[in-house]
Enzyme design. Structure first.
Site, PDB file in Angstrom:
ATOM      1  N   GLY A   1      -4.625   2.252   8.213  1.00 39.28           N
ATOM      2  CA  GLY A   1      -5.620   1.614   9.062  1.00 39.28           C
ATOM      3  C   GLY A   1      -5.429   0.111   9.142  1.00 39.28           C
ATOM      4  O   GLY A   1      -5.618  -0.501  10.190  1.00 39.28           O
TER       5      GLY A   1
ATOM      6  N   ASP B   1       0.854  -1.188   0.000  1.00 39.53           N
ATOM      7  CA  ASP B   1       0.000   0.000   0.000  1.00 39.53           C
ATOM      8  C   ASP B   1       0.890   1.238   0.000  1.00 39.53           C
ATOM      9  O   ASP B   1       1.331   1.711   1.046  1.00 39.53           O
ATOM     10  CB  ASP B   1      -0.922   0.008   1.208  1.00 39.53           C
ATOM     11  CG  ASP B   1      -1.939   1.145   1.148  1.00 39.53           C
ATOM     12  OD1 ASP B   1      -1.757   2.070   0.326  1.00 39.53           O
ATOM     13  OD2 ASP B   1      -2.910   1.119   1.919  1.00 39.53           O
TER      14      ASP B   1
ATOM     15  N   HIS C   1       0.622   8.078   3.724  1.00 36.62           N
ATOM     16  CA  HIS C   1       1.291   7.428   4.844  1.00 36.62           C
ATOM     17  C   HIS C   1       2.805   7.657   4.865  1.00 36.62           C
ATOM     18  O   HIS C   1       3.496   7.101   5.729  1.00 36.62           O
ATOM     19  CB  HIS C   1       0.992   5.933   4.811  1.00 36.62           C
ATOM     20  CG  HIS C   1      -0.465   5.625   4.728  1.00 36.62           C
ATOM     21  ND1 HIS C   1      -1.354   5.929   5.725  1.00 36.62           N
ATOM     22  CD2 HIS C   1      -1.212   5.067   3.724  1.00 36.62           C
ATOM     23  CE1 HIS C   1      -2.574   5.564   5.358  1.00 36.62           C
ATOM     24  NE2 HIS C   1      -2.518   5.046   4.152  1.00 36.62           N
TER      25      HIS C   1
ATOM     26  N   ILE D   1      -0.142   9.679   8.319  1.00 31.14           N
ATOM     27  CA  ILE D   1      -0.839   8.829   9.278  1.00 31.14           C
ATOM     28  C   ILE D   1      -0.520   7.363   9.003  1.00 31.14           C
ATOM     29  O   ILE D   1      -0.092   7.001   7.911  1.00 31.14           O
ATOM     30  CB  ILE D   1      -2.356   9.052   9.238  1.00 31.14           C
ATOM     31  CG1 ILE D   1      -2.937   8.675   7.860  1.00 31.14           C
ATOM     32  CG2 ILE D   1      -2.695  10.501   9.587  1.00 31.14           C
ATOM     33  CD1 ILE D   1      -4.462   8.751   7.781  1.00 31.14           C
TER      34      ILE D   1
END
Length: 285
Positions: A211, A188, A193, A208
């Site tokens: 998830g 990903d 990120h 961040i």
């Protein structure tokens, strides 16, 4: 309307071959914080090839294909602004333990489209099977702001009543500053990120954590704490993404033990227990 529910649901499933090996499994485990302490026998089950077992949440990255959210947005009948898209939740059903190495066929389709009024929710279902039969089913819930209101089915209620009483166990898991940089190597590569400038454009002070990285860290904590470290006991695992996590923070993971399931709530310890994962259930044998 950018989302044509009928067209999305009627679209032909997309199938492709995926493969993975021991290195992919080890890299994923390191990406969710395994290997600390490096010589701990319990951690070597995640990092040393001679003892390796596969945490079931590896299914979300196996084959290094696009996550369900990304692949769902490329399906017929779906044409939306990425800035309006959130990964709302993830559900995984295991049909049998995931082998350390494998080749399988992954088949993806839009399984449901729900009209939430001010938003739409797409359920991107990926079913994976190898020569011996079904392995796992992944459901990614894709929340698209501003795309509801066409009078469609609202779908089932997904909010659960909070667990009763004090948790049976509470553990804390520190997140490395470079955790997102390591996790993204499992497939990903969303710049949200890793790239500070991109993160600011998206409304965040800094990049961040994925998830699905939090998702994996949480399942590992449950397996290690309440399931005797036995990954084969996990039958299913579902969560709702309730808030963001920043690298360098600490996850506070609360667990309530049931007969054949564990309820879990995850928060960011340094931000007054801001919710991170909610409505989280690990079903097990």
């Amino acid at each position: 309307m950018p989302i044509d529910a009928a067209k999305a649901l009627a679209a032909e499933p997309r199938s492709g071959e995926i493969t993975w090996d021991r290195k992919d499994v080890q890299l994923y485990h390191l990406g969710i914080g395994a290997g600390r302490p490096a010589t701990d026998p319990d951690e070597l089950r995640y990092t040393l090839e001679s003892r390796l077992h596969v945490l079931p949440s590896f299914a979300t990255v196996a084959g290094s294909g696009s996550p369900g959210v990304i692949s769902g947005l490329s399906m017929p009948g779906v044409d939306v602004d990425l800035a309006r898209v959130l990964h709302g939740g993830q559900a995984l059903t295991l049909h049998r333990p995931i082998p350390v190495e494998g080749t399988a066929t992954a088949t993806g389709r839009i399984a449901a489209v729900h009209d939430k009024g001010k938003a739409a929710v797409l359920v991107m279902r990926t079913e994976v099977a190898d020569a011996d039969g079904p392995l796992w089913t992944n459901d990614a819930q894709i929340f698209v702001r501003g795309e509801g209101g066409w009078g469609g089915d609202r779908g089932p209620a997904t909010r659960l009543e909070p667990p009763a009483g004090e948790p049976d166990r509470t553990v804390e898991r520190p997140i490395r500053e470079d955790q997102a940089l390591l996790y993204r190597l499992s497939g990903d590569y969303n710049p949200l990120h890793a790239d500070p400038e991109f993160a600011k454009l998206a409304g965040f002070d800094r990049p961040i954590l994925h998830g699905l990285c939090t998702y994996g860290m949480t399942l590992k904590a449950v397996v290690d704490t309440l399931l005797d470290g036995d990954v084969t006991r996990v039958r299913s695992y579902a969560t709702r993404f309730a808030g963001v996590v920043y690298p360098g923070e600490t996850l506070r993971i609360r667990m309530w033990r049931g007969v054949d399931a564990v309820r879990v709530a995850v928060s960011a310890a340094e931000r007054d227990d801001a919710p991170v994962l909610a409505d989280t259930v690990v079903e097990h044998s």
